[in-house]
Design an enzyme around this catalytic site. Structure first.
Site, short mmCIF file in Angstrom:
data_model
loop_
_atom_site.label_atom_id
_atom_site.label_comp_id
_atom_site.label_asym_id
_atom_site.label_seq_id
_atom_site.Cartn_x
_atom_site.Cartn_y
_atom_site.Cartn_z
N CYS C 104 38.06 -36.75 32.88
CA CYS C 104 37.47 -37.95 32.30
C CYS C 104 38.24 -38.45 31.08
O CYS C 104 37.92 -39.51 30.53
CB CYS C 104 36.03 -37.70 31.85
SG CYS C 104 34.92 -37.18 33.13
N HIS C 122 29.37 -39.11 29.50
CA HIS C 122 29.41 -39.32 30.94
C HIS C 122 28.30 -38.50 31.58
O HIS C 122 28.26 -37.28 31.40
CB HIS C 122 30.77 -38.90 31.49
CG HIS C 122 30.86 -38.93 33.00
ND1 HIS C 122 30.32 -39.94 33.75
CD2 HIS C 122 31.42 -38.06 33.88
CE1 HIS C 122 30.55 -39.71 35.03
NE2 HIS C 122 31.21 -38.57 35.14
N HIS C 124 25.84 -37.65 35.19
CA HIS C 124 25.63 -37.76 36.64
C HIS C 124 24.15 -37.98 36.93
O HIS C 124 23.66 -37.61 38.00
CB HIS C 124 26.12 -36.48 37.33
CG HIS C 124 27.61 -36.34 37.44
ND1 HIS C 124 28.21 -35.39 38.21
CD2 HIS C 124 28.61 -37.05 36.88
CE1 HIS C 124 29.53 -35.50 38.12
NE2 HIS C 124 29.79 -36.50 37.31
N GLU C 151 11.11 -53.24 26.47
CA GLU C 151 11.27 -52.91 25.06
C GLU C 151 12.52 -52.06 24.82
O GLU C 151 13.21 -52.22 23.80
CB GLU C 151 10.02 -52.15 24.57
CG GLU C 151 10.04 -51.76 23.11
CD GLU C 151 9.93 -52.93 22.14
OE1 GLU C 151 9.60 -54.05 22.59
OE2 GLU C 151 10.18 -52.73 20.94
N HIS C 207 28.05 -41.99 41.59
CA HIS C 207 28.69 -41.05 40.69
C HIS C 207 27.92 -40.88 39.38
O HIS C 207 27.48 -39.79 39.05
CB HIS C 207 30.13 -41.54 40.45
CG HIS C 207 30.95 -40.67 39.57
ND1 HIS C 207 32.32 -40.63 39.61
CD2 HIS C 207 30.62 -39.81 38.59
CE1 HIS C 207 32.78 -39.78 38.72
NE2 HIS C 207 31.77 -39.27 38.08
#
Lengths: 250, 250, 250, 250
Positions: C104, C122, C124, C151, C207
């Site tokens: 990543c 990140h 999943h 909200e 993903h």
């Protein structure tokens, strides 16, 4: 510990370093049950019968925050179901103000006297309540939850304290109607236990479930197996799958 | 602790070894509420009124990570609702930079002044929000959540601070429309509390709920009972079941 | 700490008693994210940019069990996106065998260089993945998640690091197509960030999501607000409710 | 530690300060699996093969409360699958009364002998069970779970101990029929493993899943990735989405 000692110092009944002492266990298990969503908002709980003594959590308090000093102790007598409100017979009453005996006491007593149970758990699990909503009463006012062909059935004992069911057995749990006052469920629960001698639990419509066992471990693991079965049964019914028969479904 | 002391050392208001002191409790309860999904992403919180002092968590911070030193303290005055932004009247302001008073302050004040509440909880629970989406406003712009025949209703008090409801009562919670700025909900919330004097909470559409009680324990257990009822009501509605009447459903 | 010291003792970069030091924070936050279901089975993670240093968790390990000694440190250079596999430029590489740099890395770099972010998360999350499945790409291959009148939108910042959105704003998050190799998402992510300069996150079909902020607190609270919005959007869509417009729904 | 020592002091096999020693790990992992809902009500568990020794949790006990002293140790022999009930071959048997060897032993052995696995996890996850219900057997009695185009597929290894799958691969997991006695699954599981040499797990209809790996870390992370895929596959199927092909769905 002699009876004399208990009468002189009733707190000896709830004071112990042993984490498996009923007064300690009830507090620990209630914290665990809270995480499972079984005793949220003061509802539900567990009672343990230890020899001639029955240990009870107080009513209407946060179950995940109770302390051994909050525990009530009653003598166990096979024939005399204690009426809630009558404090005459307590072996130990918490000194903290405002703590009341659980209204579930006579319901726990049903399990202790009719099944020789040593522990009885009452949950307000949403899986139990949703399941009762999916099983309306018939014209005679009766309703029963039935499920078969689930591995988790093998964790349930006949009558709650007997031998475990086989994978080939169909699990049957009676569903009784709720009443405005919890102690008024006593009669309905005992009638259901007479009609369903093999059932290890009684569901209460729009309310929850009572589960018991020959030890606190049996009561807890059966409560977990049943809650698992309630949850998957709700999912199966909402997906249009039959609960009994083991047929393929889609 | 004299008023002189507080003015000389405002931190005395939030410094205590007692876990039940409001400054400690707010931090502990916010951690618990985070685990319940009520205050994720800085939303929601709890305010506790302790005698003449009102304790408030800061706005816009991770609620599960607040520390007693982050707590604001306001004087409680029945007639003067504090306007957010005006720091004139604070008894104690955190020294840490960037902490702002909660925009919910005037909403918590509604509960303190109109119901004599001692604690008010605001959650962003998804169950509350989904429930408001299932209850669109009528032609007059009104909406009310109603549910009956659920054991958990017995955990809710009339007006939030009165006696508990019976199993035979129908629970009613008004739903008000959301506003872009949180403090602008103040008027709508107080009008709903006037129209529904028995309601122990106010739902806010697409936003969450405000729940209060005569103590922090009452506020918390009622917030749990209500969240349970919101959750099961959403499940029932999505399964096509009526929420009121106790009829059998399938 | 001088550059000389770091080169002599690269572990100085990850050794600190301060729980808010990036090497400690990454471990703590990954444990928290695991409980939220965001980084189960080695997936997902967080990178923190601290001054000229970028801290990264290793790839392919249990994120809830990483230790500060497992952390990689890269120099932050605005213009040079590090290619995975090239270890030339690391300031600190874990001595434990088998630890690999996260694939990543170039995606986190997008957030650091294009938005001046200081942290990028990140996940999943299944809510993110389900949401992408409910938003198929149009004929031009584009897809965007849009939601309004919630909200929790107020917790999201313009571009992830700007000012917060208003309740009246519609949140827009681009959805890019997944690629077999994670680093090949770099180009698609940066193109989406150019087309959607106000978006504080990028969803990746089947993903997960990349979310960033001007600090780790901003990144985390925005990740929570977005995950809440993904979850409620999935529920609303499955219940047939529109996500945009604020209309009443049933 | 010599064989002589083990025979003189079999508890040396389960006594270690190292948290990664199999006897300690099994207890820790079972507590973690309980929180994930995988081993509720005594079901499920994990076995670890460490050199020539196989470590096993006892049967029918609360998996979240086991202690290293409850662990059974068997010698690992490639050719001799131990029959449950025969205690002849144990290297170490717990001294605590009432503890029985797991009926899963021969199933764990399948993974150890046929795939050279070092750890095998058995869960009763509801996602696994619901998934099997959504995949009825065909006319030949066969059923297979297939899913593609999910990032989490990349966390699964070919045959459980080989290299990881690519995003472009379709994951295939065989589903075998349940049997009343757990050890009778041994044959069906080994046949499925022969027919599906690339599968890293075997699903058991209305029961759960067996997952293995070349280390406990591989077994655990693959169990998490699979459980994630089971969960999202159930959601997708109930929402009418195809599991294979990566097509847009709504």
């Amino acid at each position: 510990m002699s009876v004399t000692n208990i009468h002189e110092d009733p707190d000896a009944l709830i004071r112990s370093d042993d984490p498996e002492h009923p007064a300690n266990l009830i507090c620990e298990l209630c914290r665990d049950f809270y995480k499972l969503g079984w005793v949220t908002g003061t509802g539900g709980g567990i009672s343990i019968r230890h020899g001639d003594h029955v240990y009870l959590a107080p009513s209407g308090v946060q179950k995940e925050r109770i302390h051994p000093s909050h525990i009530f102790v009653l003598p166990f007598q096979q024939t005399a179901v204690p009426k809630p409100g009558s404090k005459r017979d307590f072996l130990r009453i918490p000194s903290q103000k405002g703590l009341k005996e659980s209204a579930c006491t006579p319901l726990f007593w049903n399990a202790f006297t009719m099944r020789d149970a040593r522990a009885c758990i009452h949950t307000h699990s949403q899986h139990a309540v949703m399941l009762t909503l999916l099983h309306p009463a018939d014209a005679q006012g009766n309703a029963t939850f039935r499920i078969s062909h689930q591995e988790m059935i093998k964790g349930i004992r006949i009558g709650g304290t007997g031998k475990t069911l086989s994978y080939l057995d169909t699990l049957e749990i009676p569903i009784i109607e709720n009443t405005p006052d919890e102690e008024d469920l006593t009669e309905g629960m005992s009638r259901a236990m007479e009609r369903y001698p093999d059932a290890g639990a009684v569901l209460v419509r729009r309310h929850g479930v009572y589960v018991w066992g020959g030890s606190w471990e049996q009561a807890k693991t059966q409560a977990e197996c049943l809650d698992y079965l309630f949850e998957i049964a709700v999912k199966m019914r909402l997906a249009g799958m039959p609960l009994v028969g083991g047929d393929a479904a889609a």
